[in-house]
Design a protein around this motif. Structure first.
Motif, mmCIF file in Angstrom:
data_model
loop_
_atom_site.group_PDB
_atom_site.id
_atom_site.type_symbol
_atom_site.label_atom_id
_atom_site.label_comp_id
_atom_site.label_asym_id
_atom_site.label_seq_id
_atom_site.Cartn_x
_atom_site.Cartn_y
_atom_site.Cartn_z
ATOM 1 N N VAL A 176 2.267 3.028 -2.119
ATOM 2 C CA VAL A 176 3.098 2.016 -1.479
ATOM 3 C C VAL A 176 4.551 2.483 -1.542
ATOM 4 O O VAL A 176 5.013 2.943 -2.587
ATOM 5 C CB VAL A 176 2.958 0.654 -2.194
ATOM 6 N N VAL A 229 8.152 -4.102 0.038
ATOM 7 C CA VAL A 229 7.290 -3.055 0.583
ATOM 8 C C VAL A 229 7.770 -2.687 1.979
ATOM 9 O O VAL A 229 7.934 -3.545 2.848
ATOM 10 C CB VAL A 229 5.815 -3.523 0.641
ATOM 11 N N ARG A 230 8.025 -1.387 2.186
ATOM 12 C CA ARG A 230 8.403 -0.903 3.509
ATOM 13 C C ARG A 230 7.188 -0.367 4.269
ATOM 14 O O ARG A 230 7.057 -0.556 5.475
ATOM 15 C CB ARG A 230 9.451 0.200 3.421
ATOM 16 N N ALA A 231 6.302 0.332 3.558
ATOM 17 C CA ALA A 231 5.132 0.935 4.202
ATOM 18 C C ALA A 231 4.029 1.106 3.166
ATOM 19 O O ALA A 231 4.284 1.157 1.960
ATOM 20 C CB ALA A 231 5.495 2.296 4.801
ATOM 21 N N VAL A 232 2.787 1.168 3.644
ATOM 22 C CA VAL A 232 1.643 1.433 2.768
ATOM 23 C C VAL A 232 0.902 2.665 3.278
ATOM 24 O O VAL A 232 0.863 2.935 4.484
ATOM 25 C CB VAL A 232 0.689 0.227 2.685
ATOM 26 N N THR A 255 -5.015 -1.901 1.250
ATOM 27 C CA THR A 255 -5.333 -3.076 2.078
ATOM 28 C C THR A 255 -4.805 -4.386 1.505
ATOM 29 O O THR A 255 -4.741 -5.386 2.220
ATOM 30 C CB THR A 255 -6.860 -3.201 2.251
ATOM 31 N N HIS A 256 -4.436 -4.408 0.218
ATOM 32 C CA HIS A 256 -4.038 -5.679 -0.401
ATOM 33 C C HIS A 256 -2.532 -5.901 -0.370
ATOM 34 O O HIS A 256 -2.051 -6.934 -0.854
ATOM 35 C CB HIS A 256 -4.539 -5.743 -1.849
ATOM 36 N N LEU A 257 -1.771 -4.960 0.216
ATOM 37 C CA LEU A 257 -0.328 -5.097 0.326
ATOM 38 C C LEU A 257 0.095 -4.765 1.752
ATOM 39 O O LEU A 257 -0.591 -4.014 2.445
ATOM 40 C CB LEU A 257 0.383 -4.154 -0.659
ATOM 41 N N ALA A 258 1.250 -5.315 2.174
ATOM 42 C CA ALA A 258 1.714 -5.100 3.548
ATOM 43 C C ALA A 258 3.231 -5.044 3.561
ATOM 44 O O ALA A 258 3.901 -5.579 2.665
ATOM 45 C CB ALA A 258 1.218 -6.226 4.456
ATOM 46 N N PRO A 259 3.817 -4.397 4.571
ATOM 47 C CA PRO A 259 5.269 -4.370 4.687
ATOM 48 C C PRO A 259 5.854 -5.783 4.633
ATOM 49 O O PRO A 259 5.315 -6.721 5.222
ATOM 50 C CB PRO A 259 5.496 -3.721 6.058
ATOM 51 N N ASP A 287 6.150 -7.504 1.772
ATOM 52 C CA ASP A 287 5.759 -8.138 0.514
ATOM 53 C C ASP A 287 6.828 -7.921 -0.549
ATOM 54 O O ASP A 287 7.404 -6.838 -0.672
ATOM 55 C CB ASP A 287 4.433 -7.566 0.002
ATOM 56 N N ASP A 334 2.430 -8.511 -6.810
ATOM 57 C CA ASP A 334 3.183 -9.456 -5.990
ATOM 58 C C ASP A 334 3.991 -10.378 -6.904
ATOM 59 O O ASP A 334 3.468 -10.903 -7.882
ATOM 60 C CB ASP A 334 2.220 -10.272 -5.127
#
Length: 329
Positions: A36, A75-78, A83-87, A89, A113
């Motif tokens: 991440v 979060v900027r990018a994964v 799958t459990h985090l996204a830009p 967050d 989170d």
């Protein structure tokens, strides 16, 4: 992996403590598979950062390197497989080093989170409070009604131990080196306090426990405090070895362990994180849930820009910090 973009980061150039730090422009990382990419809003400062800067930590990277064991941000990018985090967050994470940077790329399993927790507070939480959760819950199995003695109780992990000990239902005795620090520990919820620079530690433990001793001792200090503290432990007590902020690793007479029927229990949180990331992630979620509910209040003693990072480490070296200092880019 790195990109062609650059970012600002605090780096250790010489292993001379705070004097060896400076802010550089270095390549920005990118998120690889399972990682991440986080834009850092705040980074917690911890005692291992001081040890790293002096070349005295058990892990010794070659200079120049970026210190910093925890950070909070967005979060900027994964990377692939996450799958459990996204830009977008809001998250916090831990690492061995690398946190004193504008952007970090970390394994997704280390990211938690933080909900609406302020970034400065989140950056002051994971390393110290998660260490303490592992120590008191997993290693000591602290029970409601037991007595917990915390050494170095006004510092980062010490403050966490006072607060989490109370949440778990223990009677907490906080031991620190000045009247100002023991007063701070009372504010954080300690039931009783000891100033070990002017009080006999072993005798005060006995007096405060009606001669029974402390069921669990939480020791991030080591040095000359270890043996008198151990002499004040209860029958079948658990002595938690957290670290050695005093600088000296104590040599314990093992006859004390026999006579007390007690355990000396090592707490190597960094190794635990690598061996059982799922359990550590559970601890992280619980911590931020407690913060959201107002049950935990991590104390931020100062918010300092990257350019003044040496000042933060100097304050740690002087033991002039209550709770945590946080750096911001």
């Amino acid at each position: 992996m790195t990109s062609e973009k650059t970012m600002r980061a605090v780096r250790v150039h010489t292993l001379t403590g705070p004097a060896g730090l400076r802010v550089d422009a270095i390549p920005e990382p990118v998120a690889g598979a399972g990682e991440v990419l986080i834009d850092v809003r705040a980074a917690g400062v911890n005692f291992p950062d001081l040890l790293l800067a002096n070349g005295k930590y058990q892990f010794k990277p070659d200079p120049p390197f970026v210190p910093g064991g925890e950070a909070a941000g967005v979060v900027r990018a994964v990377g692939a497989g996450v799958t459990h985090l996204a830009p977008g967050d809001r998250v916090a994470t831990t690492m061995i080093h690398g946190g004193f940077a504008e952007t970090v790329a970390v394994p997704a399993q280390t990211v938690v989170d933080i909900g609406e927790t302020p970034f400065e507070v989140a950056a002051a939480t994971l390393l110290t409070y998660a260490t303490t959760m592992h120590a008191l819950v997993d290693r000591a199995a602290l029970k409601a009604g037991e007595t917990l003695l915390v050494l170095g109780a006004a510092g980062g992990v010490g403050t966490a131990a006072v607060e989490i000990g109370k949440l778990l239902g223990a009677r907490v005795i906080a031991a620190a080196s000045t009247d100002e620090k023991v007063a701070f520990c009372r504010e954080r919820g300690a039931d009783a306090v000891i100033n070990y620079t002017r009080e006999d530690l072993k005798e005060r433990i006995k007096a405060l426990t009606e001669g029974n001793g402390a069921d669990v001792i939480y020791d991030p200090v080591g040095g000359a405090l270890a043996e008198p503290a151990l002499r004040g432990i209860a029958w079948q007590g658990r002595y938690l070895v957290i670290g050695f902020a005093a600088g000296d690793i104590p040599k314990i007479p093992l006859n004390l362990v026999l006579l007390k029927g007690c355990q000396i229990v090592g707490v190597f949180w960094g190794s635990f994180v690598m061996r059982d990331p799922q359990r550590n992630h559970e601890h992280g979620r619980q911590l931020f849930a407690w913060i959201a509910d107002g049950k935990l209040r991590p104390h931020v003693d100062g918010v300092i820009p990257f350019d003044r990072a040496p000042e933060a480490l100097e304050r740690l070296a002087r033991r002039d910090v209550k709770g945590k200092i946080v750096l911001v880019p």
